[in-house]
Write a protein that holds these residues in place. Structure first.
Motif, PDB file in Angstrom:
ATOM      1  N   ILE A   1       0.834  -1.197   0.000  1.00 29.28           N
ATOM      2  CA  ILE A   1       0.000   0.000   0.000  1.00 29.28           C
ATOM      3  C   ILE A   1       0.874   1.256   0.000  1.00 29.28           C
ATOM      4  N   LEU A   2       0.510   2.224  -0.840  1.00 32.97           N
ATOM      5  CA  LEU A   2       1.185   3.518  -0.860  1.00 32.97           C
ATOM      6  C   LEU A   2       0.357   4.522  -0.074  1.00 32.97           C
ATOM      7  N   TYR A   3       0.974   5.129   0.925  1.00 34.50           N
ATOM      8  CA  TYR A   3       0.307   6.103   1.789  1.00 34.50           C
ATOM      9  C   TYR A   3       0.789   7.512   1.439  1.00 34.50           C
TER      10      TYR A   3
ATOM     11  N   ARG B   1      11.795  -8.422   8.407  1.00 36.68           N
ATOM     12  CA  ARG B   1      12.108  -9.848   8.560  1.00 36.68           C
ATOM     13  C   ARG B   1      12.279 -10.235  10.029  1.00 36.68           C
ATOM     14  N   ALA B   2      12.581  -9.251  10.853  1.00 34.21           N
ATOM     15  CA  ALA B   2      12.853  -9.536  12.264  1.00 34.21           C
ATOM     16  C   ALA B   2      11.586  -9.664  13.102  1.00 34.21           C
ATOM     17  N   VAL B   3      10.460  -9.152  12.583  1.00 39.14           N
ATOM     18  CA  VAL B   3       9.208  -9.189  13.341  1.00 39.14           C
ATOM     19  C   VAL B   3       8.080  -9.713  12.466  1.00 39.14           C
ATOM     20  N   SER B   4       7.010 -10.149  13.104  1.00 37.43           N
ATOM     21  CA  SER B   4       5.834 -10.609  12.364  1.00 37.43           C
ATOM     22  C   SER B   4       4.848  -9.474  12.109  1.00 37.43           C
ATOM     23  N   ILE B   5       5.083  -8.329  12.706  1.00 38.36           N
ATOM     24  CA  ILE B   5       4.208  -7.162  12.554  1.00 38.36           C
ATOM     25  C   ILE B   5       4.436  -6.537  11.173  1.00 38.36           C
ATOM     26  N   PRO B   6       3.363  -6.168  10.442  1.00 37.53           N
ATOM     27  CA  PRO B   6       3.553  -5.486   9.157  1.00 37.53           C
ATOM     28  C   PRO B   6       4.371  -4.212   9.306  1.00 37.53           C
ATOM     29  N   VAL B   7       5.323  -4.010   8.399  1.00 33.67           N
ATOM     30  CA  VAL B   7       6.201  -2.841   8.454  1.00 33.67           C
ATOM     31  C   VAL B   7       5.952  -1.939   7.252  1.00 33.67           C
ATOM     32  N   ILE B   8       5.781  -0.651   7.539  1.00 33.82           N
ATOM     33  CA  ILE B   8       5.569   0.367   6.508  1.00 33.82           C
ATOM     34  C   ILE B   8       6.807   1.245   6.442  1.00 33.82           C
ATOM     35  N   ALA B   9       7.337   1.434   5.247  1.00 31.58           N
ATOM     36  CA  ALA B   9       8.558   2.224   5.053  1.00 31.58           C
ATOM     37  C   ALA B   9       8.234   3.707   4.927  1.00 31.58           C
ATOM     38  N   SER B  10       9.045   4.533   5.566  1.00 35.58           N
ATOM     39  CA  SER B  10       8.868   5.975   5.488  1.00 35.58           C
ATOM     40  C   SER B  10      10.231   6.650   5.434  1.00 35.58           C
TER      41      SER B  10
ATOM     42  N   SER C   1      10.612   7.948  -5.866  1.00 32.20           N
ATOM     43  CA  SER C   1      10.449   7.564  -7.268  1.00 32.20           C
ATOM     44  C   SER C   1       9.752   6.224  -7.370  1.00 32.20           C
ATOM     45  N   LEU C   2       9.331   5.896  -8.578  1.00 30.06           N
ATOM     46  CA  LEU C   2       8.716   4.600  -8.824  1.00 30.06           C
ATOM     47  C   LEU C   2       9.725   3.482  -8.594  1.00 30.06           C
TER      48      LEU C   2
ATOM     49  N   ILE D   1       5.304   5.142   2.618  1.00 26.40           N
ATOM     50  CA  ILE D   1       4.782   6.498   2.766  1.00 26.40           C
ATOM     51  C   ILE D   1       5.621   7.437   1.914  1.00 26.40           C
ATOM     52  N   SER D   2       4.943   8.314   1.178  1.00 29.43           N
ATOM     53  CA  SER D   2       5.677   9.295   0.369  1.00 29.43           C
ATOM     54  C   SER D   2       4.994  10.643   0.485  1.00 29.43           C
TER      55      SER D   2
END
Length: 238
Positions: free
Chosen positions: A2-4, A187-196, A201-202, A218-219
């Motif tokens: 997902i893109l936020y 990879r270290a956790v089972s919780i979903p991770v969102i990058a910010s 860029s694409l 997030i962008s």
């Protein structure tokens, strides 16, 4: 993935900072709700909001523009910045937020995070902001010796919905995200991770997606500057 699209709020305006420094703010809109609607019209599935003043004050400051966005835009919305007690969490969720992001309190009062996650399943995320792998709090003004991965692992059993991981040195700098560090955390956790931080860029989005372990990105600045076309990005990620 997902893109936020991100809307950072300072003094009632939509801005972007560089490296989280409040005195390096660029104003992109005097009407954050209208900006949010532009993102919704382009087809976004979520909105990501940050109350920058609130992050420093420790209490919500930009409530008016947040409420205007919630009233105008009917997509799930998450908010971070200045949310540090149960009353504030409950108030925001009652007003229509889909998810609150707890950052500073994840370090200073982790029991509150656990309590909130139990009370509001699926609606509490943790924001982990770091310089060189170590967590920073209070609007990134206070640095700690806490390793991001260690803190993330401590919430494995808390029932939080997601971790938003921000590399402060990449944020607003248009230099690309820290793909390796974000993927390592995921990879270290089972919780979903969102990058910010730094998603500009694409190619950045593709690199994050191809890790196979990052659930969202997030962008902000790239969308305002036109370096990233939201419609094209959403189509590529679909």
């Amino acid at each position: 993935m997902i893109l936020y699209p991100a809307i950072d709020l300072k003094d009632g305006q939509a801005v972007r900072l560089v490296h989280g420094e409040m005195d390096r703010a660029t104003v992109f809109s005097d009407d954050p709700a209208a900006q949010a609607q532009v993102f919704v019209d382009a087809g976004c599935q979520w909105l990501h909001l940050v109350d920058l003043n609130g992050a420093f004050a420790g209490t919500p400051v930009n409530a008016a523009p947040v409420e205007a966005i919630l009233q105008r835009c009917k997509v799930p919305t998450q908010l971070g910045g200045g949310i540090r007690d149960m009353a504030t969490i409950e108030r925001w969720l009652t007003l229509g937020l889909s998810r609150v992001i707890l950052g500073t309190v994840a370090v200073e009062d982790p029991d509150l995070v656990r309590q909130a996650a139990r009370a509001f399943p699926g609606q509490v995320a943790v924001g982990l902001d770091a310089r060189n792998g170590r967590v920073a709090t209070r609007g990134w003004a206070k640095e700690t010796d806490i390793i991001v991965t260690d803190l993330a692992k401590s919430f494995e059993d808390a029932g939080i919905a997601a971790i938003i991981y921000t590399d402060i040195l990449r944020d607003g700098a248009m230099k690309g995200p820290n793909v390796a560090a974000t993927a390592d955390l995921a990879r270290a956790v089972s919780i979903p991770v969102i990058a910010s931080g730094g998603v500009s860029s694409l190619d950045d989005l593709t690199a994050l997606k191809e890790t196979g372990v990052i659930s969202g990105a997030i962008s902000g600045r790239a969308l305002y500057d036109g370096a990233l076309d939201l419609r094209a990005a959403l189509a590529a990620l679909a």
